[in-house]
Design an enzyme around this catalytic site. Structure first.
Site, PDB file in Angstrom:
ATOM      1  N   TYR A  47       0.822  -1.205   0.000  1.00  0.00           N
ATOM      2  CA  TYR A  47       0.000   0.000   0.000  1.00  0.00           C
ATOM      3  C   TYR A  47       0.864   1.267   0.000  1.00  0.00           C
ATOM      4  O   TYR A  47       0.363   2.350  -0.304  1.00  0.00           O
ATOM      5  CB  TYR A  47      -0.910   0.059   1.229  1.00  0.00           C
ATOM      6  CG  TYR A  47      -1.924  -1.052   1.343  1.00  0.00           C
ATOM      7  CD1 TYR A  47      -2.136  -1.982   0.320  1.00  0.00           C
ATOM      8  CD2 TYR A  47      -2.682  -1.187   2.512  1.00  0.00           C
ATOM      9  CE1 TYR A  47      -3.063  -3.000   0.455  1.00  0.00           C
ATOM     10  CE2 TYR A  47      -3.615  -2.212   2.647  1.00  0.00           C
ATOM     11  CZ  TYR A  47      -3.794  -3.109   1.621  1.00  0.00           C
ATOM     12  OH  TYR A  47      -4.707  -4.121   1.775  1.00  0.00           O
ATOM     13  N   HIS A 105       0.582 -11.605   2.293  1.00  0.00           N
ATOM     14  CA  HIS A 105      -0.473 -10.861   1.607  1.00  0.00           C
ATOM     15  C   HIS A 105      -1.227 -11.708   0.577  1.00  0.00           C
ATOM     16  O   HIS A 105      -2.450 -11.605   0.430  1.00  0.00           O
ATOM     17  CB  HIS A 105       0.119  -9.629   0.922  1.00  0.00           C
ATOM     18  CG  HIS A 105      -0.871  -8.564   0.646  1.00  0.00           C
ATOM     19  ND1 HIS A 105      -0.556  -7.225   0.635  1.00  0.00           N
ATOM     20  CD2 HIS A 105      -2.196  -8.613   0.367  1.00  0.00           C
ATOM     21  CE1 HIS A 105      -1.627  -6.508   0.365  1.00  0.00           C
ATOM     22  NE2 HIS A 105      -2.643  -7.335   0.189  1.00  0.00           N
TER      23      HIS A 105
END
Length: 272
Positions: A47, A105
């Site tokens: 991110y 992730h």
């Protein structure tokens, strides 16, 4: 606030997702969320906002021990030595000694899962995180991960909302004591015009988003809606003063369809 408990972790039922939040907006939203009563903040290496999330945490004035903070390791850091280095870099960006939950992730079929999970467990033993888990794992991969990991896994974070049937993944998590954490829980805003959710909302004087989040919480799922609007922060957390009936729950389950998935799997390595 309600909590989802799993393998030693106590995860707040509603949190703030920070994907696509950046800069001052990210720090401001995190700060305001915590001041409004949120205690669960989710970020990730990919991110590119861990620094701003850390800034928001400090600006909020909320005690660090009262905050459940998650970050996620990106797939190109899954080799054992690289994983440890990348986690330490995440902590430098967050300006924190440890996170509460550290996740893989996405699955990465190019690195042996046993090696990655061994390194993830080692990060926990080093005190870099209190709990570990996975994200976007299928039922088969959950089974494999639980069998291979030297430490208990706390959760599997996946896309979950009324349009996507995740019953099999939920059952797979339940069978091993893992929590399910739902990202995109309001289907990236698509639920706003849903007539079923609107009708149920009128009964409870709640918005479709609040109905959707309550539906997840009543399944013992932790939801992490993302928003950049301060007024939405208040709306998303005001879901603990009502309860959906079993009939209403089933009406929402019935909204699932085979094309309900929103996540573009091109965003990450594919797996069999």
């Amino acid at each position: 606030m309600l909590f989802v408990e799993a393998n030693g972790a106590k995860i707040p039922a509603i949190g703030l997702g920070t994907w696509e939040l950046s800069g001052r907006t990210c720090a401001r939203v995190v700060e305001q969320a915590l001041r409004l009563g949120y205690r669960h903040i989710d970020t990730a290496q990919v991110y590119e906002n861990e620094r701003e999330v850390g800034d928001g945490v400090r600006a909020s004035g909320v005690r660090r021990d009262d905050i459940f903070l998650t970050t996620k390791i990106w797939t190109n850091h899954f080799a054992p030595n690289d994983l440890e280095r990348s986690v330490k870099e995440s902590l430098v960006r967050l300006r924190l000694p440890a996170v509460d939950l550290l996740l893989l992730h996405w699955p990465n079929p190019h690195v042996p899962l046993a090696e990655t999970l061994g390194a993830l467990a080692h990060a926990k033993k080093m005190g870099l995180t209190r709990h570990i888990g996975v994200s976007n794992f299928t039922v088969a991969l959950i089974e494999e991960a639980v069998a291979l990991c030297p430490e208990p896994l706390a959760c599997n974070q996946v896309e979950y909302h009324p349009y996507l049937d995740q019953a099999k993944v939920r059952a797979g998590c339940d069978s091993h004591g893992l929590a399910l954490v739902a990202y995109s829980p309001i289907a990236k805003g698509r639920i706003k015009t849903d007539q079923t959710l609107a009708q149920i909302g009128r009964t409870h004087r709640k918005t479709p988003a609040q109905i959707c989040l309550r539906w997840l919480v009543q399944q013992n799922v932790s939801a992490i809606p993302r928003t950049s609007r301060i007024e939405r922060l208040s709306e998303n957390i005001e879901i603990f003063d009502f309860e959906l009936s079993e009939d209403e729950m089933q009406q929402i389950f019935a909204l699932a369809n085979p094309k309900g998935r929103l996540t573009d799997f091109g965003f990450a390595p594919k797996w069999d």
